[in-house]
Design a protein around this motif. Structure first.
Motif, PDB file in Angstrom:
ATOM      1  N   MET A  30       0.860  -1.170   0.000  1.00 55.83           N
ATOM      2  CA  MET A  30       0.000   0.000   0.000  1.00 55.83           C
ATOM      3  C   MET A  30       0.910   1.238   0.000  1.00 55.83           C
ATOM      4  SD  MET A  30      -3.065   0.934   2.670  1.00 55.83           S
ATOM      5  CE  MET A  30      -3.920  -0.552   2.249  1.00 55.83           C
ATOM      6  N   THR A  31       0.576   2.216  -0.791  1.00 55.00           N
ATOM      7  CA  THR A  31       1.382   3.430  -0.918  1.00 55.00           C
ATOM      8  C   THR A  31       0.929   4.500   0.080  1.00 55.00           C
ATOM      9  OG1 THR A  31      -0.082   4.441  -2.523  1.00 55.00           O
ATOM     10  CG2 THR A  31       1.663   3.011  -3.400  1.00 55.00           C
ATOM     11  N   LEU A  32       1.711   5.565   0.189  1.00 54.99           N
ATOM     12  CA  LEU A  32       1.364   6.682   1.055  1.00 54.99           C
ATOM     13  C   LEU A  32       0.025   7.289   0.652  1.00 54.99           C
ATOM     14  CD1 LEU A  32       1.905   8.767   3.266  1.00 54.99           C
ATOM     15  CD2 LEU A  32       3.315  10.025   1.606  1.00 54.99           C
ATOM     16  N   SER A  33      -0.200   7.486  -0.636  1.00 57.44           N
ATOM     17  CA  SER A  33      -1.472   8.105  -1.053  1.00 57.44           C
ATOM     18  C   SER A  33      -2.659   7.211  -0.717  1.00 57.44           C
ATOM     19  CB  SER A  33      -1.446   8.488  -2.530  1.00 57.44           C
ATOM     20  OG  SER A  33      -1.508   7.363  -3.350  1.00 57.44           O
ATOM     21  N   GLU A  34      -2.494   5.907  -0.792  1.00 59.74           N
ATOM     22  CA  GLU A  34      -3.574   4.992  -0.419  1.00 59.74           C
ATOM     23  C   GLU A  34      -3.862   5.068   1.081  1.00 59.74           C
ATOM     24  OE1 GLU A  34      -3.198   1.426  -3.695  1.00 59.74           O
ATOM     25  OE2 GLU A  34      -1.680   1.531  -2.129  1.00 59.74           O
ATOM     26  N   VAL A  35      -2.813   5.149   1.893  1.00 56.95           N
ATOM     27  CA  VAL A  35      -2.988   5.281   3.345  1.00 56.95           C
ATOM     28  C   VAL A  35      -3.664   6.614   3.660  1.00 56.95           C
ATOM     29  CG1 VAL A  35      -1.783   5.473   5.560  1.00 56.95           C
ATOM     30  CG2 VAL A  35      -1.073   3.750   3.906  1.00 56.95           C
TER      31      VAL A  35
ATOM     32  N   ASP B 151       5.217  14.037   8.371  1.00 64.13           N
ATOM     33  CA  ASP B 151       6.447  13.333   8.009  1.00 64.13           C
ATOM     34  C   ASP B 151       7.421  13.393   9.178  1.00 64.13           C
ATOM     35  OD1 ASP B 151       8.709  12.248   6.853  1.00 64.13           O
ATOM     36  OD2 ASP B 151       8.754  13.620   5.156  1.00 64.13           O
ATOM     37  N   GLN B 152       7.753  12.245   9.752  1.00 63.59           N
ATOM     38  CA  GLN B 152       8.677  12.149  10.880  1.00 63.59           C
ATOM     39  C   GLN B 152       9.980  11.469  10.476  1.00 63.59           C
ATOM     40  OE1 GLN B 152       8.091  13.140  14.271  1.00 63.59           O
ATOM     41  NE2 GLN B 152       6.499  14.300  13.241  1.00 63.59           N
ATOM     42  N   THR B 153      10.241  11.432   9.180  1.00 62.01           N
ATOM     43  CA  THR B 153      11.429  10.772   8.661  1.00 62.01           C
ATOM     44  C   THR B 153      12.680  11.518   9.093  1.00 62.01           C
ATOM     45  OG1 THR B 153      10.159  10.089   6.732  1.00 62.01           O
ATOM     46  CG2 THR B 153      12.551   9.955   6.554  1.00 62.01           C
TER      47      THR B 153
ATOM     48  N   ALA C 158      10.553   5.873   5.261  1.00 59.23           N
ATOM     49  CA  ALA C 158       9.888   7.123   5.634  1.00 59.23           C
ATOM     50  C   ALA C 158       8.875   6.787   6.723  1.00 59.23           C
ATOM     51  CB  ALA C 158       9.190   7.744   4.438  1.00 59.23           C
ATOM     52  N   VAL C 159       8.739   7.683   7.702  1.00 57.48           N
ATOM     53  CA  VAL C 159       7.806   7.474   8.808  1.00 57.48           C
ATOM     54  C   VAL C 159       6.807   8.625   8.825  1.00 57.48           C
ATOM     55  CG1 VAL C 159       7.558   7.218  11.304  1.00 57.48           C
ATOM     56  CG2 VAL C 159       9.578   6.283  10.157  1.00 57.48           C
ATOM     57  N   TYR C 160       5.518   8.276   8.840  1.00 59.48           N
ATOM     58  CA  TYR C 160       4.448   9.273   8.898  1.00 59.48           C
ATOM     59  C   TYR C 160       3.578   8.986  10.105  1.00 59.48           C
ATOM     60  CZ  TYR C 160       5.557  11.071   4.291  1.00 59.48           C
ATOM     61  OH  TYR C 160       6.191  11.668   3.243  1.00 59.48           O
ATOM     62  N   VAL C 161       3.102  10.067  10.743  1.00 64.79           N
ATOM     63  CA  VAL C 161       2.273   9.945  11.944  1.00 64.79           C
ATOM     64  C   VAL C 161       0.977  10.717  11.731  1.00 64.79           C
ATOM     65  CG1 VAL C 161       2.124  10.396  14.417  1.00 64.79           C
ATOM     66  CG2 VAL C 161       4.325   9.761  13.409  1.00 64.79           C
TER      67      VAL C 161
ATOM     68  N   ILE D 288       1.068   5.329  13.455  1.00 63.25           N
ATOM     69  CA  ILE D 288       2.430   5.533  12.953  1.00 63.25           C
ATOM     70  C   ILE D 288       2.674   4.489  11.867  1.00 63.25           C
ATOM     71  CG2 ILE D 288       4.877   5.569  13.571  1.00 63.25           C
ATOM     72  CD1 ILE D 288       3.315   5.883  16.567  1.00 63.25           C
ATOM     73  N   VAL D 289       3.019   4.954  10.685  1.00 59.14           N
ATOM     74  CA  VAL D 289       3.217   4.047   9.549  1.00 59.14           C
ATOM     75  C   VAL D 289       4.627   4.255   9.005  1.00 59.14           C
ATOM     76  CG1 VAL D 289       2.379   3.308   7.289  1.00 59.14           C
ATOM     77  CG2 VAL D 289       0.761   4.182   8.983  1.00 59.14           C
ATOM     78  N   THR D 290       5.344   3.139   8.862  1.00 64.14           N
ATOM     79  CA  THR D 290       6.677   3.165   8.265  1.00 64.14           C
ATOM     80  C   THR D 290       6.575   2.617   6.849  1.00 64.14           C
ATOM     81  OG1 THR D 290       7.680   2.779  10.424  1.00 64.14           O
ATOM     82  CG2 THR D 290       9.062   2.362   8.497  1.00 64.14           C
ATOM     83  N   PHE D 291       7.121   3.377   5.919  1.00 60.59           N
ATOM     84  CA  PHE D 291       7.152   2.973   4.513  1.00 60.59           C
ATOM     85  C   PHE D 291       8.580   2.594   4.154  1.00 60.59           C
ATOM     86  CE2 PHE D 291       3.587   5.778   5.013  1.00 60.59           C
ATOM     87  CZ  PHE D 291       2.601   5.207   4.226  1.00 60.59           C
ATOM     88  N   ARG D 292       8.736   1.517   3.437  1.00 67.58           N
ATOM     89  CA  ARG D 292      10.044   1.124   2.917  1.00 67.58           C
ATOM     90  C   ARG D 292       9.881   0.933   1.414  1.00 67.58           C
ATOM     91  NH1 ARG D 292      13.042  -3.530   5.877  1.00 67.58           N
ATOM     92  NH2 ARG D 292      13.430  -1.823   7.320  1.00 67.58           N
ATOM     93  N   ASP D 293      10.728   1.587   0.662  1.00 66.71           N
ATOM     94  CA  ASP D 293      10.633   1.561  -0.809  1.00 66.71           C
ATOM     95  C   ASP D 293       9.227   1.951  -1.266  1.00 66.71           C
ATOM     96  OD1 ASP D 293      13.312   0.771  -1.077  1.00 66.71           O
ATOM     97  OD2 ASP D 293      12.766  -1.331  -0.793  1.00 66.71           O
ATOM     98  N   ALA D 294       8.665   2.985  -0.606  1.00 71.60           N
ATOM     99  CA  ALA D 294       7.377   3.604  -0.953  1.00 71.60           C
ATOM    100  C   ALA D 294       6.163   2.710  -0.693  1.00 71.60           C
ATOM    101  CB  ALA D 294       7.377   4.095  -2.400  1.00 71.60           C
ATOM    102  N   LYS D 295       6.328   1.630   0.062  1.00 68.71           N
ATOM    103  CA  LYS D 295       5.216   0.748   0.418  1.00 68.71           C
ATOM    104  C   LYS D 295       5.186   0.583   1.941  1.00 68.71           C
ATOM    105  CE  LYS D 295       4.178  -0.539  -3.847  1.00 68.71           C
ATOM    106  NZ  LYS D 295       2.947  -0.219  -4.487  1.00 68.71           N
ATOM    107  N   VAL D 296       3.988   0.336   2.500  1.00 66.00           N
ATOM    108  CA  VAL D 296       3.868   0.146   3.946  1.00 66.00           C
ATOM    109  C   VAL D 296       4.726  -1.041   4.367  1.00 66.00           C
ATOM    110  CG1 VAL D 296       2.317  -0.524   5.820  1.00 66.00           C
ATOM    111  CG2 VAL D 296       1.574   1.161   4.146  1.00 66.00           C
TER     112      VAL D 296
END
Length: 66
Positions: free
Chosen positions: A1-6, A16-18, A37-40, A49-57
């Motif tokens: 799942m991508t950032l825009s989907e979340v 953005d807490q990266t 990347a970490v988003y809250v 809190i969601v961590t994305f790796r290579d643009a996916k959850v």
């Protein structure tokens, strides 16, 4: 799942807490930027809190969410 989907599911943009950094490999520090990347998302005392790796959850956790 991508950032825009979340963002669509959670109803808006997260904060953005990266933090910056470099990778550590078998030979020591590597010049590549981390691909995480970490988003809250916060509402009152609740957080998602969601961590994305290579643009996916990659990981998610919730604080004070039932």
């Amino acid at each position: 799942m991508t950032l825009s989907e979340v963002e669509t599911i959670l109803g808006g943009s997260g904060e953005d807490q990266t933090t910056g950094g470099v990778g550590i490999g078998a030979t020591g520090l590597e010049g590549q930027q981390a691909t995480e990347a970490v988003y809250v998302w916060t509402e009152g005392d609740k957080q998602i809190i969601v961590t994305f790796r290579d643009a996916k959850v990659h990981n998610q956790r919730q604080v004070n969410v039932l």
